[in-house]
Design an enzyme around this catalytic site. Structure first.
Site, PDB file in Angstrom:
ATOM      1  CG  HIS A 245       6.577   5.383   6.317  1.00 53.64           C
ATOM      2  ND1 HIS A 245       5.644   5.776   6.930  1.00 53.64           N
ATOM      3  CD2 HIS A 245       6.387   6.000   5.805  1.00 53.64           C
ATOM      4  CE1 HIS A 245       5.183   6.584   6.942  1.00 53.64           C
ATOM      5  NE2 HIS A 245       5.547   6.951   5.365  1.00 53.64           N
TER       6      HIS A 245
HETATM    7  C1  BDR Z   1       4.949   1.840   3.451  1.00 55.92           C
HETATM    8  O1  BDR Z   1       3.748   2.085   2.198  1.00 55.92           O
HETATM    9  C2  BDR Z   1       4.943   2.396   1.448  1.00 55.92           C
HETATM   10  O2  BDR Z   1       4.720   3.036   0.647  1.00 55.92           O
HETATM   11  C3  BDR Z   1       7.074   2.352   2.484  1.00 55.92           C
HETATM   12  O3  BDR Z   1       7.179   1.938   1.492  1.00 55.92           O
HETATM   13  C4  BDR Z   1       6.192   2.431   3.334  1.00 55.92           C
HETATM   14  O4  BDR Z   1       6.826   0.314   3.847  1.00 55.92           O
HETATM   15  C5  BDR Z   1       4.571   2.742   4.502  1.00 55.92           C
HETATM   16  O5  BDR Z   1       2.820   3.355   4.102  1.00 55.92           O
END
Ligand code: BDR
Ligand code: CA
Length: 315
Positions: A245
């Site tokens: 992500h």
């Molecule tokens: C996002 O939410 C957080 O858990 C991760 O770091 C990322 O930024 C993914 O949905």
């Protein structure tokens, strides 16, 4: 060809994938990280700053880290995501302490750096990989922020794909949906990197093993936390491969991975079963939504994490 230096402000909730994004960015020669803000998301904002400072120290880098909002706008921090990121946000891995956070709150540091670079050869770019509370606060402090900065890249949302904290909502937007709506409507030059694309690019056990095999404390720590992160994703995606992500958003913001973009009018749903959904809406502001990214993304990110050291690699 010389790539011009990009001053970059990172806003994050460090977080395993935030840790990978940060270490990736520290190795990009043309990225000058001029400030980091932390926000409650995966973990509370103060602990996110501790994690961030520790990683910087392990890379022997001095970047100001400022603690930001503990609570979302009009609400209260709900305790993070220990089942995903561990009780300390970084997979339960203990890191040696770094330098204490700056005195200024994150939003103030962001506004100060935005003003400082606004009239220079290159405006400040902003990369937000946590909930958008600090950006919403910064907008209250400085309503001209969208004009003062260059591009704002956000990891967040799930536009056509399913959510990850509800059937329709992604964590960063869901954790402060009001802030996300304000930021989307504020007039930034905005690139959104949603789950639709971040799920397409992943690290697996071989990547964790490569980091661990490097043998130094930083990469052993990253390998251990990645392995635990993959453990979580196995329970939800049924594959031992964890989405990139935040690192993917970082690589797109740094210009090292080319995105395929679909400009889409978007709104953020507030309240009800779809709270935090980023939904196409004809009367919403147009956002450049990333729907695909170059296949090389994982390779580009992995190589820099394996290389990062006290000074940026030379191009
Ligand atoms: C996002 O939410 C957080 O858990 C991760 O770091 C990322 O930024 C993914 O949905
Ligand atoms: Ca994050």
């Amino acid at each position: 060809m010389t790539v011009p230096t990009v001053p970059l402000f990172l806003d994050c909730d460090t977080g395993v994938d935030d840790a990978l994004a940060l270490t990736y960015l520290l190795d990009v020669p043309h990225v000058d990280l001029v400030g980091i803000g932390t926000v409650s998301g995966n973990i509370d904002a103060a602990t996110a700053a501790v994690n961030t400072a520790a990683l910087l120290a392990m890379c022997e880098r001095a970047v100001p880290v400022a603690v930001g909002a503990h609570d979302p706008i009009g609400g209260a921090y709900r305790g993070g995501a220990p089942h995903v990121h561990g009780a300390n946000g970084i997979g339960g891995v203990d890191l040696p302490p770094g330098v204490a956070a700056a005195d200024d709150p994150a939003a103030e540091l962001l506004v100060r750096q935005a003003r400082a670079f606004a009239d220079g050869p290159r405006k400040l770019d902003v990369l937000a990989i946590g909930p958008l509370t600090n950006l919403a606060v910064a907008l209250e402090l400085e309503p001209r922020l969208p004009e003062l900065v260059g591009t704002l890249t956000i990891m967040g949302g799930a536009v056509w794909d399913r959510g990850n904290v509800s059937p329709t909502a992604e964590a960063n937007v869901h954790n402060d949906a009001e802030a996300a709506r304000r930021v989307l409507r504020a007039g930034f030059d905005l690139v959104l990197v949603p789950l639709d694309v971040t799920r397409q690019h992943r690290f697996d056990d071989a990547d964790a093993a490569r980091f661990t095999a490097a043998g130094d404390p930083l990469r052993v720590a990253l390998g251990t936390m990645l392995s635990r992160y993959i453990d979580f994703y196995e329970t939800v995606d049924h594959v031992r491969r964890a989405p990139l992500h935040d690192p993917l958003a970082a690589a797109i913001a740094a210009g090292e991975v080319g995105p395929t973009v679909r400009s889409t009018p978007l709104d953020v749903v507030l309240g009800g079963a779809e709270h935090g959904r980023t939904v196409p809406a004809a009367d919403g502001p147009s956002v450049r939504v990333v729907v695909a990214a170059e296949d090389s993304a994982a390779d580009v990110i992995r190589a820099r994490i394996l290389a990062v050291g006290p000074s940026p690699a030379r191009a």
